[in-house]
Design a protein around this motif. Structure first.
Motif, PDB file in Angstrom:
ATOM      1  N   GLY A 154       0.798  -1.214   0.000  1.00 37.78           N
ATOM      2  CA  GLY A 154       0.000   0.000   0.000  1.00 37.78           C
ATOM      3  C   GLY A 154       0.831   1.264   0.000  1.00 37.78           C
ATOM      4  N   GLU A 155       2.171   1.110  -0.034  1.00 41.02           N
ATOM      5  CA  GLU A 155       3.062   2.267   0.039  1.00 41.02           C
ATOM      6  C   GLU A 155       3.724   2.545  -1.317  1.00 41.02           C
ATOM      7  OE1 GLU A 155       2.750   3.936   2.600  1.00 41.02           O
ATOM      8  OE2 GLU A 155       2.086   2.535   4.146  1.00 41.02           O
ATOM      9  N   THR A 156       4.544   3.587  -1.363  1.00 44.55           N
ATOM     10  CA  THR A 156       5.212   3.997  -2.591  1.00 44.55           C
ATOM     11  C   THR A 156       6.487   3.200  -2.810  1.00 44.55           C
ATOM     12  OG1 THR A 156       4.324   6.237  -2.403  1.00 44.55           O
ATOM     13  CG2 THR A 156       6.237   5.930  -3.834  1.00 44.55           C
ATOM     14  N   VAL A 157       6.654   2.695  -4.023  1.00 44.77           N
ATOM     15  CA  VAL A 157       7.836   1.909  -4.387  1.00 44.77           C
ATOM     16  C   VAL A 157       8.647   2.698  -5.414  1.00 44.77           C
ATOM     17  CG1 VAL A 157       8.673  -0.247  -5.408  1.00 44.77           C
ATOM     18  CG2 VAL A 157       6.636  -0.257  -3.946  1.00 44.77           C
ATOM     19  N   ASN A 158       9.955   2.786  -5.185  1.00 43.88           N
ATOM     20  CA  ASN A 158      10.846   3.501  -6.098  1.00 43.88           C
ATOM     21  C   ASN A 158      12.016   2.630  -6.528  1.00 43.88           C
ATOM     22  OD1 ASN A 158       9.997   6.419  -6.431  1.00 43.88           O
ATOM     23  ND2 ASN A 158       9.982   6.277  -4.195  1.00 43.88           N
ATOM     24  N   ILE A 159      12.492   2.886  -7.742  1.00 43.19           N
ATOM     25  CA  ILE A 159      13.721   2.284  -8.258  1.00 43.19           C
ATOM     26  C   ILE A 159      14.714   3.420  -8.484  1.00 43.19           C
ATOM     27  CG2 ILE A 159      14.829   1.060 -10.163  1.00 43.19           C
ATOM     28  CD1 ILE A 159      13.081  -0.812  -8.731  1.00 43.19           C
ATOM     29  N   ALA A 160      15.937   3.260  -7.959  1.00 44.16           N
ATOM     30  CA  ALA A 160      16.950   4.302  -8.093  1.00 44.16           C
ATOM     31  C   ALA A 160      18.283   3.706  -8.526  1.00 44.16           C
ATOM     32  CB  ALA A 160      17.126   5.048  -6.772  1.00 44.16           C
ATOM     33  N   VAL A 161      19.086   4.508  -9.213  1.00 45.47           N
ATOM     34  CA  VAL A 161      20.429   4.100  -9.625  1.00 45.47           C
ATOM     35  C   VAL A 161      21.420   5.180  -9.207  1.00 45.47           C
ATOM     36  CG1 VAL A 161      19.680   2.699 -11.579  1.00 45.47           C
ATOM     37  CG2 VAL A 161      20.157   5.139 -11.914  1.00 45.47           C
ATOM     38  N   TYR A 173      16.227   8.695  -9.474  1.00 50.24           N
ATOM     39  CA  TYR A 173      15.034   7.852  -9.440  1.00 50.24           C
ATOM     40  C   TYR A 173      14.552   7.573 -10.856  1.00 50.24           C
ATOM     41  CZ  TYR A 173      14.290   7.818  -4.401  1.00 50.24           C
ATOM     42  OH  TYR A 173      14.406   7.576  -3.058  1.00 50.24           O
ATOM     43  N   LEU A 174      14.461   6.284 -11.197  1.00 49.93           N
ATOM     44  CA  LEU A 174      14.052   5.864 -12.540  1.00 49.93           C
ATOM     45  C   LEU A 174      12.567   5.566 -12.650  1.00 49.93           C
ATOM     46  CD1 LEU A 174      16.847   3.369 -13.690  1.00 49.93           C
ATOM     47  CD2 LEU A 174      16.713   5.827 -14.057  1.00 49.93           C
ATOM     48  N   ASP A 175      11.984   5.060 -11.578  1.00 52.92           N
ATOM     49  CA  ASP A 175      10.572   4.644 -11.659  1.00 52.92           C
ATOM     50  C   ASP A 175       9.929   4.732 -10.290  1.00 52.92           C
ATOM     51  OD1 ASP A 175       8.371   3.828 -13.125  1.00 52.92           O
ATOM     52  OD2 ASP A 175       8.734   1.698 -12.811  1.00 52.92           O
ATOM     53  N   GLN A 176       8.623   4.917 -10.295  1.00 55.76           N
ATOM     54  CA  GLN A 176       7.872   5.022  -9.045  1.00 55.76           C
ATOM     55  C   GLN A 176       6.468   4.465  -9.237  1.00 55.76           C
ATOM     56  OE1 GLN A 176       8.041   8.698  -6.641  1.00 55.76           O
ATOM     57  NE2 GLN A 176       5.803   8.761  -6.769  1.00 55.76           N
ATOM     58  N   ILE A 177       6.044   3.660  -8.289  1.00 54.58           N
ATOM     59  CA  ILE A 177       4.682   3.129  -8.273  1.00 54.58           C
ATOM     60  C   ILE A 177       4.064   3.474  -6.924  1.00 54.58           C
ATOM     61  CG2 ILE A 177       3.213   1.096  -8.464  1.00 54.58           C
ATOM     62  CD1 ILE A 177       4.678   1.643 -11.026  1.00 54.58           C
ATOM     63  N   ALA A 178       2.926   4.118  -6.944  1.00 58.10           N
ATOM     64  CA  ALA A 178       2.260   4.508  -5.702  1.00 58.10           C
ATOM     65  C   ALA A 178       1.265   3.445  -5.271  1.00 58.10           C
ATOM     66  CB  ALA A 178       1.541   5.842  -5.883  1.00 58.10           C
ATOM     67  N   GLY A 179       1.313   3.089  -3.994  1.00 58.95           N
ATOM     68  CA  GLY A 179       0.364   2.134  -3.439  1.00 58.95           C
ATOM     69  C   GLY A 179      -0.948   2.797  -3.080  1.00 58.95           C
ATOM     70  N   SER A 180      -1.888   1.993  -2.648  1.00 62.09           N
ATOM     71  CA  SER A 180      -3.237   2.500  -2.369  1.00 62.09           C
ATOM     72  C   SER A 180      -3.283   3.463  -1.191  1.00 62.09           C
ATOM     73  CB  SER A 180      -4.172   1.322  -2.091  1.00 62.09           C
ATOM     74  OG  SER A 180      -3.691   0.546  -0.994  1.00 62.09           O
ATOM     75  N   SER A 181      -2.307   3.367  -0.270  1.00 62.50           N
ATOM     76  CA  SER A 181      -2.311   4.241   0.907  1.00 62.50           C
ATOM     77  C   SER A 181      -1.606   5.558   0.662  1.00 62.50           C
ATOM     78  CB  SER A 181      -1.645   3.528   2.091  1.00 62.50           C
ATOM     79  OG  SER A 181      -2.357   2.357   2.433  1.00 62.50           O
ATOM     80  N   ALA A 182      -0.899   5.658  -0.479  1.00 56.54           N
ATOM     81  CA  ALA A 182      -0.123   6.862  -0.774  1.00 56.54           C
ATOM     82  C   ALA A 182      -1.029   7.912  -1.417  1.00 56.54           C
ATOM     83  CB  ALA A 182       1.037   6.527  -1.705  1.00 56.54           C
ATOM     84  N   TRP A 200       9.084  11.310  -7.676  1.00 55.07           N
ATOM     85  CA  TRP A 200      10.531  11.420  -7.617  1.00 55.07           C
ATOM     86  C   TRP A 200      11.204  11.048  -8.942  1.00 55.07           C
ATOM     87  CZ3 TRP A 200      12.848  13.669  -3.597  1.00 55.07           C
ATOM     88  CH2 TRP A 200      12.159  13.728  -2.384  1.00 55.07           C
ATOM     89  N   VAL A 201      10.469  10.545  -9.917  1.00 50.50           N
ATOM     90  CA  VAL A 201      11.073  10.064 -11.166  1.00 50.50           C
ATOM     91  C   VAL A 201      11.844  11.186 -11.855  1.00 50.50           C
ATOM     92  CG1 VAL A 201      10.643   9.093 -13.454  1.00 50.50           C
ATOM     93  CG2 VAL A 201       9.327   8.288 -11.494  1.00 50.50           C
ATOM     94  N   GLY A 202      13.094  10.895 -12.209  1.00 53.99           N
ATOM     95  CA  GLY A 202      13.940  11.871 -12.866  1.00 53.99           C
ATOM     96  C   GLY A 202      14.642  12.819 -11.921  1.00 53.99           C
TER      97      GLY A 202
END
Length: 255
Positions: free
Chosen positions: A101-108, A116-125, A131-133
């Motif tokens: 239910g939270e926010t997931v990020n991918i970073a390099v 930050y390359l990608d972000q998926i927001a969960g239902s609770s966010a 943060w992408v880019g």
């Protein structure tokens, strides 16, 4: 803009025009390149020579002609690798965001920061910050700590600069940070509680390539009032498992 700055920008523009010309026609000589740019042959030759020194163009068997060089493959490969990473991770990050239910990020790692390359927001966010880019500090974030933990001592020393304080909880001592990174290596994940923003907690785990190198980091973040106690342990287990799944998709453990 000074004359020097203007000349520099003009040279960059001309160099890019040369690359575009070679992409269209396959190859071209200095005379043709000079004609396209509207400059003297000596100016075109200097530009081509600079591109050749960086392997962005190369001479064909006919020594008077130039074509695109293998250096462009290196640059394109870096971009492709990031796109592949996002593509391989997306189903996993979506599931992780759904489960937590939270926010997931991918970073390099990007020089002295995390990108930050990608972000998926969960239902609770609710209306999460995108943060992408964006670049974020390495020492004050869970993703950053994971990325730093994958560096050898020489690269770590070269990457670390002044450790700015963002909150009272931010690690600002390089000695303490190195000890923290050793814990990250041992336990396989990183935590950042109120270190970048007061009220924000994040857990991150490494994503590895086929060689076992840390190439990215995956995090789950949320407000500290919600991500605390036993729930932190649940999120840690979930993000570690998800990062390992993406690593396997990239070939880790399959050699």
């Amino acid at each position: 803009m000074s004359n020097a700055d203007g000349a520099g920008v003009q040279s960059v523009d001309r160099a890019l025009t040369i690359l575009e010309q070679l992409a269209r026609h396959g190859e071209a000589g200095v005379t043709e390149i000079a004609g396209e740019l509207g400059v003297h042959k000596s100016t075109a030759f200097r530009l081509v020579a600079t591109l050749e020194a960086h392997r962005l163009v190369e001479q064909t068997e006919d020594r008077g002609k130039y074509r695109l060089g293998v250096g462009l493959l290196r640059l394109a490969g870096a971009t492709t690798a990031r796109l592949d990473l996002v593509q391989e991770a997306r189903p996993v990050t979506r599931q992780l965001a759904s489960d937590t239910g939270e926010t997931v990020n991918i970073a390099v790692l990007s020089e002295h920061s995390a990108l930050y390359l990608d972000q998926i927001a969960g239902s609770s966010a609710l209306q999460p910050h995108n943060w992408v880019g964006q670049h974020i500090p390495l020492h004050a974030t869970s993703n950053g700590k994971v990325l730093l933990s994958g560096l050898d001592k020489q690269r770590l020393d070269a990457t670390l600069s002044r450790l700015a304080a963002y909150t009272p909880a931010t690690i600002t001592s390089k000695g303490k940070l190195r000890a923290e990174l050793e814990r990250v290596r041992e336990q396989g994940y990183a935590l950042a509680i109120d270190e970048l923003e007061v009220g924000l907690t994040a857990a991150a785990a490494p994503i590895r390539n086929v060689h076992g190198d840390v190439v990215a980091s995956m995090s789950v973040s949320g407000p500290s009032f919600r991500v605390n106690g036993d729930r932190v342990d649940e999120i840690i287990r979930a993000v570690v498992a998800a990062a390992e799944e993406v690593s396997h998709r990239l070939g880790w453990g399959q050699r």
